[in-house]
Structures are given as structure tokens and as C-alpha cells.
Write a protein that holds these residues in place. Structure first.
Motif, short mmCIF file in Angstrom:
data_model
loop_
_atom_site.label_atom_id
_atom_site.label_comp_id
_atom_site.label_asym_id
_atom_site.label_seq_id
_atom_site.Cartn_x
_atom_site.Cartn_y
_atom_site.Cartn_z
N CYS A 155 0.87 -1.12 -0.01
CA CYS A 155 -0.05 0.19 -0.01
C CYS A 155 0.89 1.25 -0.10
CB CYS A 155 -0.90 0.12 1.33
SG CYS A 155 -1.81 1.46 1.48
N CYS A 204 -0.18 3.43 3.38
CA CYS A 204 0.32 2.82 4.83
C CYS A 204 1.21 1.83 5.00
CB CYS A 204 -1.06 2.59 5.60
SG CYS A 204 -1.85 0.86 5.16
N CYS A 260 -6.83 -1.67 0.40
CA CYS A 260 -5.89 -1.96 1.61
C CYS A 260 -7.15 -2.01 2.62
CB CYS A 260 -5.12 -0.79 1.80
SG CYS A 260 -4.19 -0.98 3.32
N CYS A 280 -6.28 0.98 5.36
CA CYS A 280 -6.43 2.48 5.30
C CYS A 280 -7.55 2.58 4.14
CB CYS A 280 -5.41 3.20 4.90
SG CYS A 280 -4.34 2.71 3.49
N SER A 324 -6.98 2.46 0.91
CA SER A 324 -6.15 3.13 -0.25
C SER A 324 -6.44 2.08 -1.32
CB SER A 324 -4.87 3.51 0.03
OG SER A 324 -4.14 3.54 -1.23
ZN LIG Z 1 -3.05 1.12 3.49
#
Ligand SMILES: [Zn+2]
Length: 130
Positions: free
Chosen positions: A22, A25, A36, A39, A41
Motif C-alpha cells: 500500500c 500505509c 487496502c 486504510c 487506499s
Molecule cells: Zn493502506
């Protein structure tokens, strides 16, 4: 996730030992994911996994699901690869009584199982103690 198509989609990543990292993060996923879980993403970069690591934990399975019946008992472990990615893999070519947490292992690409009457061979990574 547990459908056969999903399994086949994972094959290229397994084969290449590539994980998704990712960009937001730095969480690592193997096989790679689209989103992800930490987070949310969707931005990932491809990271080549190391083929060596250590056993974090393991279980000896003496009665397995039917497709593994001809292979019981077998050992399954959570392996932390060098670089920090954790994967679940079968541990082979070893004396189960001597397996230990922290033991160094190497990933090898092996046949995992025959599937169904057509005898389709499934391949994946297995761990061998170093
Ligand atoms: Zn992430």
C-alpha cells in the motif's frame, strides 16, 4: 473469495512471488489486493517477495479436508518472509517433531494437490526448512 475462479486469479502472483504494498500505509498483501484493508487506499506498488523467512507459528494437521487426505498428516505454518510479509504455507520435507517457531525456511514452488476427477494439478508455494 473462496471460489475456484479466485484461486486461479491468484496463480500469477503466487508464481512470481510478488506482493502489493500500500502506497499510503505500507501494509503488504500477498496475494495482492485491490483495496487496502487497513486504510482503504487503492494505490499499490508491486514488491518482490523474498523466498526465505522464518516460521512464526505452525499446526500439524492429521485429518484434513478431502483433497488433502492422501497427504495427512501435514504441517501448515504462518511464515514471515524476510522483508516482513506473512504468508500461510504448507511445510514439507521435514520431521514434524523437529519443527520449531523461528526455524528458517525457504519457499519452493511445488504441486499442492490434484483437483477433482480431471486430475488438474494445482501449484503453489511450500516451505522447506533450511
Ligand atoms: Zn493502506
Amino acid at each position: 473469495m473462496a471460489n475456484p475462479a479466485g484461486y486461479w486469479r491468484e496463480i500469477p502472483q503466487r508464481y512470481r512471488l510478488e506482493a502489493g504494498k500500500c502506497k499510503s500505509c505500507s501494509e503488504m498483501y500477498f496475494p495482492p489486493r485491490l483495496v487496502c484493508a487497513r486504510c482503504g487506499s487503492r494505490q499499490f506498488e508491486t514488491v518482490k517477495l523474498q523466498d526465505k523467512g522464518q516460521i512464526l507459528t505452525f499446526t500439524i494437521i492429521r485429518v484434513g479436508p478431502s483433497q488433502f487426505m492422501d497427504e495427512t498428516p501435514f504441517a501448515v505454518g504462518i511464515i514471515e518472509l524476510d522483508g516482513g510479509v506473512r504468508i500461510t504455507a504448507q511445510i514439507v520435507d521435514c520431521d514434524f517433531e523437529k519443527l520449531a517457531i523461528g526455524q528458517r525456511v525457504r519457499l519452493e514452488f511445488r504441486r499442492i494437490q490434484k483437483q477433482g476427477e480431471a486430475g488438474i494439478l494445482c501449484y503453489g508455494h511450500k516451505c522447506v526448512p533450511i
